[in-house]
Structures are given as structure tokens and as C-alpha cells.
Design a protein around this motif. Sequence first.
Motif, PDB file in Angstrom:
ATOM      1  N   ALA A  64      21.605 113.565  88.073  1.00 36.38           N
ATOM      2  CA  ALA A  64      22.402 112.575  87.345  1.00 36.38           C
ATOM      3  C   ALA A  64      23.739 112.363  88.044  1.00 36.38           C
ATOM      4  O   ALA A  64      24.199 111.227  88.193  1.00 36.38           O
ATOM      5  N   GLU A  65      24.364 113.461  88.490  1.00 36.02           N
ATOM      6  CA  GLU A  65      25.624 113.353  89.220  1.00 36.02           C
ATOM      7  C   GLU A  65      25.442 112.590  90.523  1.00 36.02           C
ATOM      8  O   GLU A  65      26.264 111.734  90.866  1.00 36.02           O
ATOM      9  N   ASP A  66      24.375 112.904  91.259  1.00 38.32           N
ATOM     10  CA  ASP A  66      24.107 112.201  92.514  1.00 38.32           C
ATOM     11  C   ASP A  66      23.922 110.706  92.272  1.00 38.32           C
ATOM     12  O   ASP A  66      24.423 109.877  93.041  1.00 38.32           O
ATOM     13  N   PHE A  67      23.190 110.372  91.198  1.00 41.11           N
ATOM     14  CA  PHE A  67      22.952 108.971  90.868  1.00 41.11           C
ATOM     15  C   PHE A  67      24.273 108.241  90.645  1.00 41.11           C
ATOM     16  O   PHE A  67      24.565 107.235  91.297  1.00 41.11           O
ATOM     17  N   VAL A  68      25.097 108.727  89.735  1.00 36.31           N
ATOM     18  CA  VAL A  68      26.322 108.000  89.388  1.00 36.31           C
ATOM     19  C   VAL A  68      27.327 108.016  90.537  1.00 36.31           C
ATOM     20  O   VAL A  68      28.039 107.039  90.756  1.00 36.31           O
ATOM     21  N   ASN A  69      27.366 109.087  91.302  1.00 40.41           N
ATOM     22  CA  ASN A  69      28.301 109.154  92.424  1.00 40.41           C
ATOM     23  C   ASN A  69      27.924 108.214  93.570  1.00 40.41           C
ATOM     24  O   ASN A  69      28.777 107.872  94.390  1.00 40.41           O
ATOM     25  N   ALA A  70      26.669 107.774  93.611  1.00 41.48           N
ATOM     26  CA  ALA A  70      26.217 106.819  94.632  1.00 41.48           C
ATOM     27  C   ALA A  70      26.422 105.367  94.205  1.00 41.48           C
ATOM     28  O   ALA A  70      26.295 104.452  95.022  1.00 41.48           O
ATOM     29  N   ASP A  71      26.740 105.138  92.944  1.00 44.84           N
ATOM     30  CA  ASP A  71      26.971 103.783  92.434  1.00 44.84           C
ATOM     31  C   ASP A  71      28.195 103.183  93.146  1.00 44.84           C
ATOM     32  O   ASP A  71      29.220 103.847  93.254  1.00 44.84           O
ATOM     33  N   PRO A  72      28.101 101.947  93.628  1.00 43.08           N
ATOM     34  CA  PRO A  72      29.265 101.308  94.253  1.00 43.08           C
ATOM     35  C   PRO A  72      30.507 101.280  93.368  1.00 43.08           C
ATOM     36  O   PRO A  72      31.626 101.285  93.888  1.00 43.08           O
TER      37      PRO A  72
END
Length: 98
Positions: A64-72
Motif C-alpha cells: 500500500a505504501e509503495d502504491f501511494v508513494n508512486a502516485d504522481p
Amino acid sequence: MPYLIETFDKPHTQALRQALRDKHLDFLEENKKLLLACGAKLEDDGTGGTGSVYIVDVETRAEAEDFVNADPFATGGLFERMTITRWRKAYLGGECYL
């Protein structure tokens, strides 16, 4: 196990949100298989984003952290802070999952 991610925009960043919006929407399209739901949080009058809510279907908090941290929006510096909470899907789209 799904996770609910809530983000909070930095103050006075509406122009930045708009500048990053197309890249953000492309990111969501590329990752739609992970999304149970997502959308912007708005002012009561329906204008201006103040942050976002995502419910992602991933196995771990790290994912979940990886997902949101990759969001532009995140990489572009829009978010002041975020919370990530494990979420139990009880009802979604009118269907019971209990």
C-alpha cells in the motif's frame, strides 16, 4: 487484505494538483486492477481537491505504501501527509462480503 489510504494536500496547492492531474489519472489507469475505489476529497461546495481516498486490494502495508508513494501526486510533492489503514470489506457495490 485491502488498505484504505487517505491523503491530505498541502495548503494552497490547487494549481499543483491540476498540473499533476493527467499524470495521476494515467497512474490510476495503469494500476486499476489494485483499486477497489478511489477519488478526490472535495470542499462542501464541490470545488477544489483537499486530498484523496484510495481503497487498494494489496496483501501488505508495504505494498500500500509503495502504491501511494508512486502516485504522481506523491512524487510531485502534493501531499502534506497520509494515513494507511487496514480495511475489512463488509459491503461494496451493494454486495455483502461478510
